[in-house]
Write a protein that holds these residues in place. Structure first.
Motif, mmCIF file in Angstrom:
data_model
loop_
_atom_site.group_PDB
_atom_site.id
_atom_site.type_symbol
_atom_site.label_atom_id
_atom_site.label_comp_id
_atom_site.label_asym_id
_atom_site.label_seq_id
_atom_site.Cartn_x
_atom_site.Cartn_y
_atom_site.Cartn_z
ATOM 1 N N LEU A 1 73.607 8.110 -25.538
ATOM 2 C CA LEU A 1 73.015 8.851 -24.417
ATOM 3 C C LEU A 1 71.897 9.794 -24.847
ATOM 4 C CD1 LEU A 1 76.255 9.852 -22.431
ATOM 5 C CD2 LEU A 1 74.641 8.017 -21.876
ATOM 6 N N MET A 2 71.792 10.056 -26.151
ATOM 7 C CA MET A 2 70.810 11.026 -26.635
ATOM 8 C C MET A 2 69.388 10.480 -26.561
ATOM 9 S SD MET A 2 72.985 12.462 -29.922
ATOM 10 C CE MET A 2 71.583 13.344 -30.600
ATOM 11 N N LYS A 3 68.435 11.397 -26.490
ATOM 12 C CA LYS A 3 67.018 11.015 -26.474
ATOM 13 C C LYS A 3 66.642 10.350 -27.802
ATOM 14 C CE LYS A 3 64.070 13.995 -24.735
ATOM 15 N NZ LYS A 3 63.354 15.270 -24.434
ATOM 16 N N PRO A 4 65.716 9.406 -27.772
ATOM 17 C CA PRO A 4 65.254 8.793 -29.027
ATOM 18 C C PRO A 4 64.676 9.860 -29.960
ATOM 19 C CG PRO A 4 64.473 7.556 -27.123
ATOM 20 C CD PRO A 4 65.074 8.812 -26.584
ATOM 21 N N ASN A 5 65.011 9.767 -31.223
ATOM 22 C CA ASN A 5 64.505 10.680 -32.248
ATOM 23 C C ASN A 5 64.976 12.119 -32.093
ATOM 24 O OD1 ASN A 5 63.016 8.761 -33.749
ATOM 25 N ND2 ASN A 5 61.414 8.805 -32.172
ATOM 26 N N ALA A 6 66.088 12.315 -31.428
ATOM 27 C CA ALA A 6 66.657 13.662 -31.334
ATOM 28 C C ALA A 6 67.260 14.068 -32.671
ATOM 29 C CB ALA A 6 67.717 13.712 -30.243
ATOM 30 N N GLY A 7 67.465 15.366 -32.846
ATOM 31 C CA GLY A 7 68.148 15.882 -34.026
ATOM 32 C C GLY A 7 69.482 16.478 -33.615
ATOM 33 N N ILE A 8 70.383 16.602 -34.571
ATOM 34 C CA ILE A 8 71.697 17.178 -34.268
ATOM 35 C C ILE A 8 72.166 18.021 -35.450
ATOM 36 C CG2 ILE A 8 72.987 15.164 -35.128
ATOM 37 C CD1 ILE A 8 74.942 15.673 -32.746
ATOM 38 N N VAL A 9 72.743 19.185 -35.148
ATOM 39 C CA VAL A 9 73.222 20.104 -36.181
ATOM 40 C C VAL A 9 74.662 20.486 -35.872
ATOM 41 C CG1 VAL A 9 72.930 22.377 -37.236
ATOM 42 C CG2 VAL A 9 70.910 21.030 -36.610
ATOM 43 N N ASN A 10 75.526 20.396 -36.872
ATOM 44 C CA ASN A 10 76.924 20.782 -36.702
ATOM 45 C C ASN A 10 77.280 21.864 -37.717
ATOM 46 O OD1 ASN A 10 79.626 20.906 -35.988
ATOM 47 N ND2 ASN A 10 80.200 19.130 -37.204
ATOM 48 N N ILE A 11 77.597 23.059 -37.209
ATOM 49 C CA ILE A 11 77.962 24.169 -38.080
ATOM 50 C C ILE A 11 79.362 24.689 -37.745
ATOM 51 C CG2 ILE A 11 75.695 25.008 -38.787
ATOM 52 C CD1 ILE A 11 77.486 26.455 -35.767
ATOM 53 N N SER A 12 80.112 23.908 -36.966
ATOM 54 C CA SER A 12 81.398 24.422 -36.486
ATOM 55 C C SER A 12 82.583 23.754 -37.167
ATOM 56 C CB SER A 12 81.484 24.267 -34.972
ATOM 57 O OG SER A 12 81.174 22.939 -34.581
ATOM 58 N N ASN A 13 82.905 22.534 -36.772
ATOM 59 C CA ASN A 13 84.026 21.803 -37.353
ATOM 60 C C ASN A 13 83.622 20.352 -37.613
ATOM 61 O OD1 ASN A 13 86.681 23.473 -37.428
ATOM 62 N ND2 ASN A 13 85.707 24.033 -35.498
ATOM 63 N N GLY A 14 83.987 19.873 -38.802
ATOM 64 C CA GLY A 14 83.565 18.538 -39.201
ATOM 65 C C GLY A 14 84.045 17.443 -38.280
ATOM 66 N N ASN A 15 85.217 17.641 -37.670
ATOM 67 C CA ASN A 15 85.749 16.569 -36.831
ATOM 68 C C ASN A 15 85.135 16.547 -35.436
ATOM 69 O OD1 ASN A 15 86.941 18.842 -35.719
ATOM 70 N ND2 ASN A 15 88.989 17.955 -35.598
ATOM 71 N N ALA A 16 84.120 17.371 -35.190
ATOM 72 C CA ALA A 16 83.434 17.348 -33.891
ATOM 73 C C ALA A 16 82.501 16.152 -33.765
ATOM 74 C CB ALA A 16 82.653 18.642 -33.671
ATOM 75 N N ASP B 1 69.765 3.527 -38.260
ATOM 76 C CA ASP B 1 69.048 2.744 -37.249
ATOM 77 C C ASP B 1 67.891 3.518 -36.629
ATOM 78 O OD1 ASP B 1 70.850 0.731 -37.693
ATOM 79 O OD2 ASP B 1 72.079 1.146 -35.917
ATOM 80 N N ALA B 2 67.654 4.744 -37.121
ATOM 81 C CA ALA B 2 66.588 5.619 -36.613
ATOM 82 C C ALA B 2 66.770 5.970 -35.142
ATOM 83 C CB ALA B 2 65.219 4.989 -36.843
ATOM 84 N N LYS B 3 68.005 5.913 -34.647
ATOM 85 C CA LYS B 3 68.301 6.384 -33.304
ATOM 86 C C LYS B 3 68.215 7.905 -33.266
ATOM 87 C CE LYS B 3 70.095 7.039 -29.182
ATOM 88 N NZ LYS B 3 69.237 6.972 -27.982
ATOM 89 N N ILE B 4 68.684 8.544 -34.338
ATOM 90 C CA ILE B 4 68.594 9.996 -34.499
ATOM 91 C C ILE B 4 67.583 10.284 -35.606
ATOM 92 C CG2 ILE B 4 69.844 12.068 -35.222
ATOM 93 C CD1 ILE B 4 72.330 10.934 -34.007
ATOM 94 N N LYS B 5 66.735 11.281 -35.365
ATOM 95 C CA LYS B 5 65.678 11.593 -36.337
ATOM 96 C C LYS B 5 66.223 12.309 -37.569
ATOM 97 C CE LYS B 5 60.947 13.396 -36.437
ATOM 98 N NZ LYS B 5 60.285 12.071 -36.461
ATOM 99 N N PHE B 6 67.116 13.274 -37.349
ATOM 100 C CA PHE B 6 67.692 14.006 -38.464
ATOM 101 C C PHE B 6 69.011 14.639 -38.050
ATOM 102 C CE2 PHE B 6 65.376 17.374 -36.264
ATOM 103 C CZ PHE B 6 66.253 18.442 -36.322
ATOM 104 N N ALA B 7 69.768 15.052 -39.053
ATOM 105 C CA ALA B 7 71.020 15.784 -38.817
ATOM 106 C C ALA B 7 71.109 16.918 -39.822
ATOM 107 C CB ALA B 7 72.227 14.862 -38.946
ATOM 108 N N GLY B 8 71.795 17.976 -39.429
ATOM 109 C CA GLY B 8 72.077 19.088 -40.324
ATOM 110 C C GLY B 8 73.570 19.358 -40.280
ATOM 111 N N LEU B 9 74.216 19.388 -41.435
ATOM 112 C CA LEU B 9 75.666 19.570 -41.481
ATOM 113 C C LEU B 9 76.040 20.707 -42.424
ATOM 114 C CD1 LEU B 9 76.822 15.839 -41.807
ATOM 115 C CD2 LEU B 9 76.629 17.190 -39.702
ATOM 116 N N ASP B 10 76.881 21.599 -41.927
ATOM 117 C CA ASP B 10 77.455 22.638 -42.773
ATOM 118 C C ASP B 10 78.959 22.451 -42.914
ATOM 119 O OD1 ASP B 10 77.324 25.110 -44.289
ATOM 120 O OD2 ASP B 10 78.347 26.067 -42.590
ATOM 121 N N THR B 11 79.501 21.495 -42.173
ATOM 122 C CA THR B 11 80.942 21.274 -42.186
ATOM 123 C C THR B 11 81.215 19.777 -42.081
ATOM 124 O OG1 THR B 11 83.017 21.862 -41.093
ATOM 125 C CG2 THR B 11 81.083 21.607 -39.687
#
Length: 323
Positions: free
Chosen positions: A230-245, A257-267
Motif C-alpha cells: 500500500l505504500m507509495k513507490p520509493n517511500a522510506g521507513i524508519v523503525n526505532i521502537s520494537n523490532g517485531n513491528a 525489489d526497489a519497492k522501498i527506497k530506504f529503511a532505517g532500523l534501530d531495533t
C-alpha cells in the motif's frame, strides 16, 4: 540501603542518592559474578543501563527491593518476574524522548541523502571515482514538503512530529489509542501550538513519503507485505521502537525489489543478533538500539530515577517526577 550502580548513572544522580542517605556502590561487576556480588554486599537496589539482570539474580536475592533501568528495558528478562518477587521496577520513560526522536531524523537524513551508503564507499573509491559517486548519490530527497507518516502517536511520535514540522514537512499520524494531540513548540522564543488529529493506518501507508514507527511491543508485525504494497513507490521507513513491528523478510524483499527506497532500523526482531540479511543490505541505515542512549538522556533518566527512589523509600509519592 545499599544501591549498586552498574553503569551509566550521572554524578549528579549519585549525589542525590548519597545526600538522601543511600549507600551507592558504583561498580562494574562481571555478569558471571553479579549474583554473588549482590548477596555478598547486601545490595537492596540496582540501577543499570547495559548490565543484563538475569532471572537467576532476581530469584536468588530476597533482599532486593528495586531495579532502576536507564534506557532499554531489555536489560531485564521479565518485569513481571521481578514484580512477582516483590521487586519494584523503576524507569524514566519520558527522559529519552527527544534523543529517540532525533535519531529518527538521523536515519531519515541518512537514507534520503544516501549518507550511510556513501560513507561506506567514499573511503574505498572517493579518490578514484569521485565523479561517478557524485552522479550516483545526486538523486537524494529534499524533506521540505514531503509527508511524514507516524505510526504510534505517543510522546516519542509527537516529538518526531515537532521536528518534522521544523523541516517543513507535512505530518500525518495514526494511533488507535490517541485521537489527536496539541503539539507545543517553541520557535525563536515564540510558543506555537499545532493541533493534529490521527487518521487510519491505510491512509498513512498510502500518503506518506516516509514512515516512522514508534510503537510498543507487538504480538504480530504492523508492517508486513500487505502493508508495504500500500505504500507509495520509493517511500522510506524508519523503525526505532520494537523490532517485531516490521516483518523483516518482507522489508528485505521490498528493498531488493526497489519497492522501498530506504529503511532505517534501530531495533530488530532478534536482538542482540540481527539477521545477516539486514546487516548486509546497503539500503538500510543501521544503529544498535541506541535511540535513548545519549549523554543528555542518560543524565535525565538517572536523575528522574534517583528522585523516584528517594520518593518511594522515604514514604512519599514519586509520581510528580514523571509529569
Amino acid at each position: 540501603m545499599n544501591i549498586l550502580v552498574t553503569d551509566g548513572l550521572s554524578q549528579a544522580a549519585i549525589s542525590q542518592l548519597t545526600e538522601a542517605g543511600f549507600n551507592v556502590l558504583s561498580v562494574k561487576v562481571a555478569q558471571s559474578q553479579l549474583k554473588e556480588y549482590i548477596n555478598a554486599k547486601n545490595i537492596e537496589g540496582i540501577i543499570s543501563r547495559n548490565t543484563f539482570i538475569e532471572d537467576e539474580v532476581i530469584t536468588n536475592a530476597p533482599q532486593l527491593k528495586f531495579i532502576g533501568i536507564i534506557g532499554d528495558q531489555k536489560v531485564i528478562n521479565s518485569v513481571s518476574n521481578a514484580e512477582k518477587n516483590g521487586i519494584q521496577f523503576i524507569t524514566a520513560p519520558v527522559a529519552a524522548t527527544r534523543s529517540v526522536a532525533e535519531l529518527v531524523f538521523a536515519h531519515i537524513l541518512g537514507g534520503s541523502r544516501f549518507l550511510h551508503h556513501s560513507n561506506r564507499n567514499m573511503p574505498l573509491e572517493g579518490d578514484m571515482n569521485f565523479k561517478d559517486l557524485r552522479n550516483f548519490y545526486s538523486g537524494g530527497i529534499e524533506l521540505h514538503g514531503k509527508t511524514l507518516g507516524i505510526i504510534g502517536f505517543g510522546k516519542i511520535g509527537q516529538e518526531v512530529a515537532k521536528i518534522a514540522l521544523g523541516f517543513g514537512m507535512k505530518v500525518i499520524a495514526t494511533d488507535p489509542k490517541v485521537a489527536g494531540a496539541k503539539l507545543q513548540m517553541s520557535i525563536q522564543d515564540q510558543n506555537v501550538e499545532i493541533g493534529l488529529k490521527t487518521i487510519s493506518l491505510e491512509e498513512i501507508l498510502e500518503n506518506s513519503d516516509i514512515i516512522c514507527l514508534s510503537v510498543t511491543q507487538q504480538k504480530k508485525p504492523i508492517i508486513n507485505a500487505k502493508e508495504i504494497a500500500l505504500m507509495k513507490p520509493n517511500a522510506g521507513i524508519v523503525n526505532i521502537s520494537n523490532g517485531n513491528a516490521i516483518d523483516e523478510e518482507a522489508l528485505i524483499e521490498a528493498l531488493e525489489d526497489a519497492k522501498i527506497k530506504f529503511a532505517g532500523l534501530d531495533t530488530y526482531d532478534n536482538e542482540p543478533t540481527p539477521a545477516i540479511k539486514l546487516l548486509m543490505n546497503e539500503r538500510i541505515s543501521l544503529t544498535p538500539h541506541i535511540g535513548g542512549l545519549t549523554g543528555a538522556a542518560t543524565d535525565r533518566s538517572g536523575e528522574v530515577i534517583a528522585k523516584e527512589i528517594i520518593a518511594r523509600f522515604h514514604g512519599k509519592s514519586g509520581m510528580d517526577f514523571f509529569k
